[in-house]
Write a protein that holds these residues in place. Sequence first.
Motif, PDB file in Angstrom:
ATOM      1  N   VAL A 254       3.554   5.657  -5.458  1.00 29.24           N
ATOM      2  CA  VAL A 254       3.673   4.552  -4.519  1.00 29.24           C
ATOM      3  C   VAL A 254       3.622   3.197  -5.223  1.00 29.24           C
ATOM      4  CG1 VAL A 254       2.507   3.342  -2.624  1.00 29.24           C
ATOM      5  CG2 VAL A 254       2.819   5.816  -2.519  1.00 29.24           C
ATOM      6  N   ARG A 255       2.683   3.058  -6.135  1.00 24.08           N
ATOM      7  CA  ARG A 255       2.536   1.767  -6.817  1.00 24.08           C
ATOM      8  C   ARG A 255       3.798   1.423  -7.606  1.00 24.08           C
ATOM      9  NH1 ARG A 255      -2.412  -0.020 -10.913  1.00 24.08           N
ATOM     10  NH2 ARG A 255      -1.739  -2.193 -11.167  1.00 24.08           N
ATOM     11  N   ASP A 256       4.342   2.384  -8.329  1.00 22.66           N
ATOM     12  CA  ASP A 256       5.550   2.121  -9.127  1.00 22.66           C
ATOM     13  C   ASP A 256       6.757   1.877  -8.226  1.00 22.66           C
ATOM     14  OD1 ASP A 256       4.119   2.379 -11.455  1.00 22.66           O
ATOM     15  OD2 ASP A 256       4.679   4.474 -11.784  1.00 22.66           O
ATOM     16  N   ALA A 257       6.894   2.686  -7.175  1.00 22.77           N
ATOM     17  CA  ALA A 257       8.051   2.551  -6.291  1.00 22.77           C
ATOM     18  C   ALA A 257       8.050   1.195  -5.605  1.00 22.77           C
ATOM     19  CB  ALA A 257       8.049   3.669  -5.256  1.00 22.77           C
ATOM     20  N   LEU A 258       6.922   0.770  -5.104  1.00 30.93           N
ATOM     21  CA  LEU A 258       6.849  -0.522  -4.420  1.00 30.93           C
ATOM     22  C   LEU A 258       6.833  -1.670  -5.410  1.00 30.93           C
ATOM     23  CD1 LEU A 258       4.422   0.226  -1.438  1.00 30.93           C
ATOM     24  CD2 LEU A 258       6.914   0.350  -1.545  1.00 30.93           C
ATOM     25  N   GLY A 259       6.431  -1.368  -6.651  1.00 34.31           N
ATOM     26  CA  GLY A 259       6.481  -2.393  -7.684  1.00 34.31           C
ATOM     27  C   GLY A 259       7.894  -2.886  -7.905  1.00 34.31           C
ATOM     28  N   GLU A 260       8.852  -1.978  -7.770  1.00 34.05           N
ATOM     29  CA  GLU A 260      10.255  -2.356  -7.915  1.00 34.05           C
ATOM     30  C   GLU A 260      10.750  -3.161  -6.719  1.00 34.05           C
ATOM     31  OE1 GLU A 260      12.439   1.197  -8.652  1.00 34.05           O
ATOM     32  OE2 GLU A 260      11.288   1.728 -10.451  1.00 34.05           O
ATOM     33  N   CYS A 261       9.946  -3.197  -5.634  1.00 35.59           N
ATOM     34  CA  CYS A 261      10.295  -3.983  -4.443  1.00 35.59           C
ATOM     35  C   CYS A 261       9.496  -5.289  -4.387  1.00 35.59           C
ATOM     36  CB  CYS A 261      10.014  -3.173  -3.184  1.00 35.59           C
ATOM     37  SG  CYS A 261      10.885  -1.603  -3.078  1.00 35.59           S
ATOM     38  N   GLY A 262       8.807  -5.580  -5.485  1.00 37.79           N
ATOM     39  CA  GLY A 262       8.071  -6.835  -5.541  1.00 37.79           C
ATOM     40  C   GLY A 262       6.610  -6.727  -5.155  1.00 37.79           C
ATOM     41  N   LEU A 263       6.016  -5.541  -5.277  1.00 42.57           N
ATOM     42  CA  LEU A 263       4.602  -5.377  -4.931  1.00 42.57           C
ATOM     43  C   LEU A 263       3.719  -6.281  -5.778  1.00 42.57           C
ATOM     44  CD1 LEU A 263       2.179  -3.906  -3.608  1.00 42.57           C
ATOM     45  CD2 LEU A 263       2.378  -2.185  -5.428  1.00 42.57           C
ATOM     46  N   GLU A 264       2.872  -7.046  -5.102  1.00 42.09           N
ATOM     47  CA  GLU A 264       1.847  -7.851  -5.756  1.00 42.09           C
ATOM     48  C   GLU A 264       0.498  -7.238  -5.421  1.00 42.09           C
ATOM     49  OE1 GLU A 264       2.232 -11.877  -4.509  1.00 42.09           O
ATOM     50  OE2 GLU A 264       4.292 -12.093  -5.229  1.00 42.09           O
ATOM     51  N   VAL A 265      -0.180  -6.687  -6.428  1.00 43.35           N
ATOM     52  CA  VAL A 265      -1.427  -5.962  -6.221  1.00 43.35           C
ATOM     53  C   VAL A 265      -2.598  -6.934  -6.205  1.00 43.35           C
ATOM     54  CG1 VAL A 265      -2.996  -4.215  -7.132  1.00 43.35           C
ATOM     55  CG2 VAL A 265      -0.520  -3.862  -7.246  1.00 43.35           C
ATOM     56  N   ASP A 266      -3.398  -6.850  -5.148  1.00 44.46           N
ATOM     57  CA  ASP A 266      -4.635  -7.620  -5.081  1.00 44.46           C
ATOM     58  C   ASP A 266      -5.748  -6.836  -5.757  1.00 44.46           C
ATOM     59  OD1 ASP A 266      -7.256  -8.520  -4.006  1.00 44.46           O
ATOM     60  OD2 ASP A 266      -6.039  -9.927  -2.856  1.00 44.46           O
ATOM     61  N   PHE A 267      -5.899  -5.558  -5.382  1.00 45.43           N
ATOM     62  CA  PHE A 267      -6.850  -4.700  -6.072  1.00 45.43           C
ATOM     63  C   PHE A 267      -6.420  -3.243  -5.920  1.00 45.43           C
ATOM     64  CE2 PHE A 267      -8.728  -5.066  -1.779  1.00 45.43           C
ATOM     65  CZ  PHE A 267      -8.921  -3.737  -1.453  1.00 45.43           C
ATOM     66  N   TRP A 268      -6.906  -2.423  -6.813  1.00 41.94           N
ATOM     67  CA  TRP A 268      -6.617  -0.981  -6.797  1.00 41.94           C
ATOM     68  C   TRP A 268      -7.884  -0.263  -7.246  1.00 41.94           C
ATOM     69  CZ3 TRP A 268      -3.677   2.187 -10.994  1.00 41.94           C
ATOM     70  CH2 TRP A 268      -3.469   3.497 -10.528  1.00 41.94           C
ATOM     71  N   GLY A 269      -8.514   0.422  -6.323  1.00 39.52           N
ATOM     72  CA  GLY A 269      -9.725   1.163  -6.629  1.00 39.52           C
ATOM     73  C   GLY A 269     -10.960   0.498  -6.055  1.00 39.52           C
ATOM     74  N   VAL A 270     -11.707   1.263  -5.248  1.00 38.69           N
ATOM     75  CA  VAL A 270     -12.927   0.768  -4.612  1.00 38.69           C
ATOM     76  C   VAL A 270     -14.045   1.763  -4.875  1.00 38.69           C
ATOM     77  CG1 VAL A 270     -14.005   0.037  -2.448  1.00 38.69           C
ATOM     78  CG2 VAL A 270     -11.556  -0.322  -2.794  1.00 38.69           C
ATOM     79  N   ALA A 271     -15.240   1.245  -5.094  1.00 39.65           N
ATOM     80  CA  ALA A 271     -16.402   2.105  -5.356  1.00 39.65           C
ATOM     81  C   ALA A 271     -16.887   2.715  -4.049  1.00 39.65           C
ATOM     82  CB  ALA A 271     -17.508   1.308  -6.036  1.00 39.65           C
ATOM     83  N   MET A 272     -16.127   3.689  -3.551  1.00 37.64           N
ATOM     84  CA  MET A 272     -16.466   4.339  -2.293  1.00 37.64           C
ATOM     85  C   MET A 272     -16.060   5.806  -2.347  1.00 37.64           C
ATOM     86  SD  MET A 272     -13.476   2.856   0.241  1.00 37.64           S
ATOM     87  CE  MET A 272     -14.019   3.798   1.658  1.00 37.64           C
ATOM     88  N   ARG A 273     -16.669   6.567  -1.444  1.00 34.38           N
ATOM     89  CA  ARG A 273     -16.342   7.982  -1.315  1.00 34.38           C
ATOM     90  C   ARG A 273     -16.309   8.338   0.164  1.00 34.38           C
ATOM     91  NH1 ARG A 273     -20.646   9.776  -2.952  1.00 34.38           N
ATOM     92  NH2 ARG A 273     -20.220   9.805  -5.185  1.00 34.38           N
ATOM     93  N   PRO A 274     -15.204   8.924   0.696  1.00 31.93           N
ATOM     94  CA  PRO A 274     -13.904   9.061   0.041  1.00 31.93           C
ATOM     95  C   PRO A 274     -13.128   7.756   0.128  1.00 31.93           C
ATOM     96  CG  PRO A 274     -13.807   9.968   2.246  1.00 31.93           C
ATOM     97  CD  PRO A 274     -15.230   9.534   2.042  1.00 31.93           C
ATOM     98  N   GLY A 275     -12.013   7.682  -0.572  1.00 30.98           N
ATOM     99  CA  GLY A 275     -11.175   6.493  -0.501  1.00 30.98           C
ATOM    100  C   GLY A 275     -11.107   5.682  -1.768  1.00 30.98           C
ATOM    101  N   LYS A 276     -11.588   6.220  -2.878  1.00 31.37           N
ATOM    102  CA  LYS A 276     -11.642   5.476  -4.136  1.00 31.37           C
ATOM    103  C   LYS A 276     -10.309   4.858  -4.562  1.00 31.37           C
ATOM    104  CE  LYS A 276     -12.567   6.265  -9.068  1.00 31.37           C
ATOM    105  NZ  LYS A 276     -12.990   7.271 -10.059  1.00 31.37           N
ATOM    106  N   PRO A 277      -9.153   5.551  -4.427  1.00 31.97           N
ATOM    107  CA  PRO A 277      -7.899   4.965  -4.942  1.00 31.97           C
ATOM    108  C   PRO A 277      -7.272   3.900  -4.049  1.00 31.97           C
ATOM    109  CG  PRO A 277      -7.808   7.390  -4.853  1.00 31.97           C
ATOM    110  CD  PRO A 277      -8.947   6.942  -4.006  1.00 31.97           C
ATOM    111  N   LEU A 278      -7.968   3.398  -3.064  1.00 33.06           N
ATOM    112  CA  LEU A 278      -7.396   2.422  -2.133  1.00 33.06           C
ATOM    113  C   LEU A 278      -6.669   1.303  -2.865  1.00 33.06           C
ATOM    114  CD1 LEU A 278      -7.338   1.402   0.901  1.00 33.06           C
ATOM    115  CD2 LEU A 278      -9.284  -0.014   0.241  1.00 33.06           C
ATOM    116  N   LEU A 279      -5.468   0.981  -2.373  1.00 32.08           N
ATOM    117  CA  LEU A 279      -4.630  -0.059  -2.972  1.00 32.08           C
ATOM    118  C   LEU A 279      -4.337  -1.117  -1.915  1.00 32.08           C
ATOM    119  CD1 LEU A 279      -2.721  -1.124  -5.254  1.00 32.08           C
ATOM    120  CD2 LEU A 279      -0.977   0.442  -4.357  1.00 32.08           C
TER     121      LEU A 279
END
Length: 403
Positions: A254-279
Amino acid sequence: MISVEDALGRITGAFSPLPSVEVSLVEALDRALAEDVRAAVSHPPADVSAMDGYAVRAEDVAQVPVSLLVAGEAPAGGAYEGEVTPGQAVRIFTGGTVPQGANAIVIQENTERGGDTVTVVKSAGVGTYIRRWGQDFEAGEVGLKAGRRLTPRDIAFAAAMNLSHLNVRRKPRIAVLSTGDELVPPGEAPGPNQIPGSNGPTLAAFVASCGGEAVDLGIAPDDKKALAVLAAGAKDCDLLVTSGGVSVGDHDIVRDALGECGLEVDFWGVAMRPGKPLLFGHVAHVPFLGFPGNPGSTLVCAVVYLRPAIDAMLGIGDGDAGEMTARLACDLEANDERQDHMRVSLSQDAEGNLTAAPFLRQDSAMISILSKADGLLIRPPLAPAAKAGDPATVIPLVGRRAW
C-alpha cells in the motif's frame, strides 16, 4: 513508533468541521448540529392547564365543599374569553389557556358536576396544576447547541420550538478500500487459500454508525497499479481508509503503490496492540488512514482513530471515546512498551460494579471475539501487573452506536 496519544492528536488535527446543509427534522436524526438552535416560540405560549378540571380562584375554594357557577369552557387549543369572577369556575382541559381571573386548577376527580354548577370537594392553592408561560423555554432561547448529535428527544425539542428544518454538518464521505489477493467479497465462493473479506463491510457499517457516508471502493489485489487505480476513487472523498498491506511483508504494497500517487506520510507505526503498522498521511490532498488487515486490528484502529476523525469533521462536542472504569475480573501480567487494547466482555458483579473479563485469546485475526466483545480494555505502555478487582479503563463497543 509514536504513542497512541500522539497519533490521535495528529489525525484529529488534520480535520476541520465540514460545511453545513439544511435538512428537515425527519432527516436530522443522528446528524451533527452545525449551529446553535434557538426557539422560535415560547412553550407554553400562555399559562395553561396541566390537567382536565376547572379553572377557579384559589380563594373561592379555600373552604370546601363549595359550589361554583360554571361560566364557560376552555378546551385544548382554545380559550374562555371572559374573566373568572368570585363564585365562578371554567371547565378546562389539559392544554387549555387559563382564563383571566383564575389562579388554580381543581382536577376533575375532586369535583362533582350538576348542571350549571360544580361542587369542589378538595381545595387547590394558587398555581396548582398551572403551567406558566415559558416555563419550558422562551422564544430566542438556545435549546440545542452546535456539535450535538441529534437524538429522537432532540427532534421532539426542535419541533416544539416550532422549527421545521435544522442546519447540520454534511456527512463525511469516507472511502473504504480492502487489499489482498486472499480476499473475496462476502457471499462469493472463496478459491484456494482465499477467505471472505470482512473489513470492507465492517468499516462501511462503522462509518455509518458514526454519522458518515461510506464509499465502497472494493477489494484491491496485491498489485501496485490496480491498487492505485481503485484508490483514485477517493479523490472526492474526505478520507480514504484502507485495510491490509501496511506492514513490512513482501505483499504489503500500500505504501509503495500510493507513493506513486503522491502519498505524503505523516507517520507509520504506533506503539499499540493491535494496530502497530498504522499509516497516516495524505494522497493527493485526501487524508489517508492505512489500517492493518487483521479484523481485530481494523476495528481497534477504527474505534481509536476513525471515530474521532469523523467526530472532528462533524464538529461533535462529545468526541471522546466514552471511556469507563471497570474492575478486572482476573489477574493480568505486566504490559510491554505498547498500549494494549484487549477485547473484553462486560458484566456486573454482585455489588453492581462493572467488571471486565478479557478473552483468553486476543488473536487479532479472530472475528468471533469481536462479535462477542463488549469493550476494549486499555492497558498503558509498561503498565505493571494488575490483580482481579483493580480498576481499569474500558472503551465500550456496545450502546447507542452499537460498534
